[in-house]
Design a protein around this motif. Structure first.
Motif, PDB file in Angstrom:
ATOM      1  N   VAL A 136       0.847  -1.181   0.123  1.00 57.77           N
ATOM      2  CA  VAL A 136      -0.159   0.043   0.046  1.00 57.77           C
ATOM      3  C   VAL A 136       0.876   1.242   0.017  1.00 57.77           C
ATOM      4  O   VAL A 136       0.560   2.215  -0.874  1.00 57.77           O
ATOM      5  CB  VAL A 136      -1.062   0.115   1.258  1.00 57.77           C
ATOM      6  CG1 VAL A 136      -1.606   1.488   1.238  1.00 57.77           C
ATOM      7  CG2 VAL A 136      -2.196  -0.824   1.086  1.00 57.77           C
TER       8      VAL A 136
ATOM      9  N   ASN B 228       0.586   3.993  -2.960  1.00 59.76           N
ATOM     10  CA  ASN B 228       0.358   5.225  -2.818  1.00 59.76           C
ATOM     11  C   ASN B 228       1.367   6.489  -3.467  1.00 59.76           C
ATOM     12  O   ASN B 228       0.943   7.369  -3.925  1.00 59.76           O
ATOM     13  CB  ASN B 228       0.390   5.625  -1.373  1.00 59.76           C
ATOM     14  CG  ASN B 228      -0.808   5.023  -0.692  1.00 59.76           C
ATOM     15  OD1 ASN B 228      -2.043   4.561  -1.360  1.00 59.76           O
ATOM     16  ND2 ASN B 228      -0.570   5.001   0.677  1.00 59.76           N
TER      17      ASN B 228
ATOM     18  N   LEU C 199       0.715   6.570  -7.084  1.00 62.73           N
ATOM     19  CA  LEU C 199      -0.354   7.516  -7.341  1.00 62.73           C
ATOM     20  C   LEU C 199      -0.013   8.947  -7.643  1.00 62.73           C
ATOM     21  O   LEU C 199      -0.624   9.721  -8.135  1.00 62.73           O
ATOM     22  CB  LEU C 199      -1.684   7.649  -6.228  1.00 62.73           C
ATOM     23  CG  LEU C 199      -2.136   6.164  -6.236  1.00 62.73           C
ATOM     24  CD1 LEU C 199      -3.111   6.304  -5.009  1.00 62.73           C
ATOM     25  CD2 LEU C 199      -3.084   5.843  -7.251  1.00 62.73           C
ATOM     26  N   LYS C 200       0.943   9.330  -7.054  1.00 59.28           N
ATOM     27  CA  LYS C 200       1.587  10.607  -7.129  1.00 59.28           C
ATOM     28  C   LYS C 200       2.624  10.893  -8.000  1.00 59.28           C
ATOM     29  O   LYS C 200       3.276  11.832  -8.134  1.00 59.28           O
ATOM     30  CB  LYS C 200       1.965  11.071  -5.795  1.00 59.28           C
ATOM     31  CG  LYS C 200       1.088  11.149  -4.738  1.00 59.28           C
ATOM     32  CD  LYS C 200       1.767  11.594  -3.329  1.00 59.28           C
ATOM     33  CE  LYS C 200       0.652  11.614  -2.409  1.00 59.28           C
ATOM     34  NZ  LYS C 200       0.366  10.251  -1.486  1.00 59.28           N
TER      35      LYS C 200
ATOM     36  N   GLU D  25     -10.539   4.871   1.893  1.00 57.62           N
ATOM     37  CA  GLU D  25      -9.436   5.976   2.002  1.00 57.62           C
ATOM     38  C   GLU D  25      -9.129   6.389   0.621  1.00 57.62           C
ATOM     39  O   GLU D  25      -8.886   7.556   0.236  1.00 57.62           O
ATOM     40  CB  GLU D  25      -8.118   5.579   2.649  1.00 57.62           C
ATOM     41  CG  GLU D  25      -8.436   5.270   4.227  1.00 57.62           C
ATOM     42  CD  GLU D  25      -7.036   4.699   4.971  1.00 57.62           C
ATOM     43  OE1 GLU D  25      -6.142   4.807   4.273  1.00 57.62           O
ATOM     44  OE2 GLU D  25      -7.227   4.240   5.963  1.00 57.62           O
ATOM     45  N   TYR D  26      -9.386   5.615  -0.431  1.00 56.16           N
ATOM     46  CA  TYR D  26      -8.990   6.081  -1.847  1.00 56.16           C
ATOM     47  C   TYR D  26     -10.262   6.782  -2.563  1.00 56.16           C
ATOM     48  O   TYR D  26      -9.946   7.436  -3.630  1.00 56.16           O
ATOM     49  CB  TYR D  26      -8.403   5.064  -2.513  1.00 56.16           C
ATOM     50  CG  TYR D  26      -7.041   4.075  -2.263  1.00 56.16           C
ATOM     51  CD1 TYR D  26      -6.017   4.717  -2.697  1.00 56.16           C
ATOM     52  CD2 TYR D  26      -7.363   3.193  -1.393  1.00 56.16           C
ATOM     53  CE1 TYR D  26      -4.813   4.319  -2.313  1.00 56.16           C
ATOM     54  CE2 TYR D  26      -5.868   2.703  -1.017  1.00 56.16           C
ATOM     55  CZ  TYR D  26      -4.773   3.270  -1.215  1.00 56.16           C
ATOM     56  OH  TYR D  26      -3.476   2.742  -0.952  1.00 56.16           O
TER      57      TYR D  26
ATOM     58  N   GLN E 113      -9.016  10.095  -3.301  1.00 58.03           N
ATOM     59  CA  GLN E 113      -7.866  10.475  -4.247  1.00 58.03           C
ATOM     60  C   GLN E 113      -8.417  10.245  -5.590  1.00 58.03           C
ATOM     61  O   GLN E 113      -7.697  10.543  -6.590  1.00 58.03           O
ATOM     62  CB  GLN E 113      -6.844   9.586  -3.925  1.00 58.03           C
ATOM     63  CG  GLN E 113      -6.182   9.927  -2.574  1.00 58.03           C
ATOM     64  CD  GLN E 113      -5.125   8.753  -2.339  1.00 58.03           C
ATOM     65  OE1 GLN E 113      -4.076   8.647  -3.016  1.00 58.03           O
ATOM     66  NE2 GLN E 113      -4.929   8.071  -1.075  1.00 58.03           N
TER      67      GLN E 113
END
Length: 281
Positions: A122, A126, A129-130, A157-158, A161
């Motif tokens: 995870v 994450n 993703l950036k 939580e996603y 985003q």
């Protein structure tokens, strides 16, 4: 400057091993009995930056490509042998290496199971993703495959985003938004009616107004599936609110393109039997 930095890192013994382990303990943590140890040691040495510079600049990419297969062979009980190598590759300066891992992280999650995925994958996910769009597309194409393996609370939580996928380095990269629409259709099965209405609906409406026709057509399918999902939910107020918003936002739009969008959405809802005809009327 880059060369001097790499030279410094290569010669810094403190960075080569975990400070909490002695060299002997570090070596033992890489021991397993599935394949010959010498073969695994040779594979793990491929991520050594000095080797990549002197032998083959593509070696890290090949190592990243093979990693899920190595993990499958060793089994999740031996993931500790590969964890450091995986993290090294995930932070590699070459985006092609990170992109390769991004495209296979969902397969690695299946191999490792939910606990190891939550702890070790995870954080890497994450980070991807950036990353650059070339890396982000890897996680986007398999977003549903990865998120379905997470526990519900982690998965939610996603939701915050997903909106970020609408923003790309190059606004002309319409395939990125088309892939997002495709993934959102699959994600409808993973979230509650309230989450769909609160978080996925605004993204879907934004995609329906996209400048590129291919993105809009996939988005019409997304909205129709959303209507179907909300209608089947026990709380029927969401689907009524959604349909009222469709009328307000598109049917009564001042621009002809917005009114055309409404017609196409109605067509898709009708063809896919997303609503009973009396409700549709």
């Amino acid at each position: 400057n880059m060369d001097s930095t790499l030279h410094y890192i290569n010669n810094d013994s403190d960075l080569s091993t975990n400070s909490s382990f002695s060299p002997e303990e570090e070596r033992k943590s890489k021991v397993q009995d599935v394949v010959p140890q010498a073969l695994l040691d040779q594979y793990l040495s491929m991520t050594d930056p000095s080797r990549a510079q002197t032998v083959d600049t593509e070696i890290a990419k090949h190592c990243a490509y093979s990693l899920p297969g190595v993990a499958l062979t060793l089994g999740r009980q031996n993931w500790h042998c590969l964890k450091d190598t995986y993290e090294t590759l995930a932070s590699d300066m070459q985006w092609k290496v990170r992109r390769t891992l991004a495209f296979s992280i969902h397969e690695l999650a299946v191999i490792l199971g939910d606990q190891l995925t939550a702890g070790d994958l995870v954080p890497v996910f994450n980070g991807f993703l950036k990353d650059l769009d070339e890396v982000r597309i890897g996680v986007l194409k398999h977003l549903h495959d990865f998120l379905k393996l997470l526990h519900l609370d982690k998965r939610r939580e996603y939701l915050y985003q997903l909106q970020e996928f609408l923003v790309t380095d190059n606004s002309r990269n319409w395939r990125f938004r088309a892939e997002l629409a495709e993934q959102l259709i699959l994600l409808l099965d993973l979230y509650s009616a309230r989450d769909i209405y609160d978080y996925l609906r605004p993204i879907a409406f934004s995609l329906c107004a996209d400048k590129v026709s291919s993105v809009r057509w996939i988005s019409y399918k997304l909205v129709s599936e959303m209507v179907k999902k909300l209608y089947m939910a026990s709380t029927s107020t969401f689907v009524v609110d959604l349909m009222n918003e469709l009328v307000e936002k598109f049917c009564r739009c001042r621009k002809w393109s917005g009114r055309q969008t409404f017609v196409f959405i109605c067509q898709t809802i009708s063809e896919d039997d997303c609503l009973p005809m009396d409700q549709f009327a």
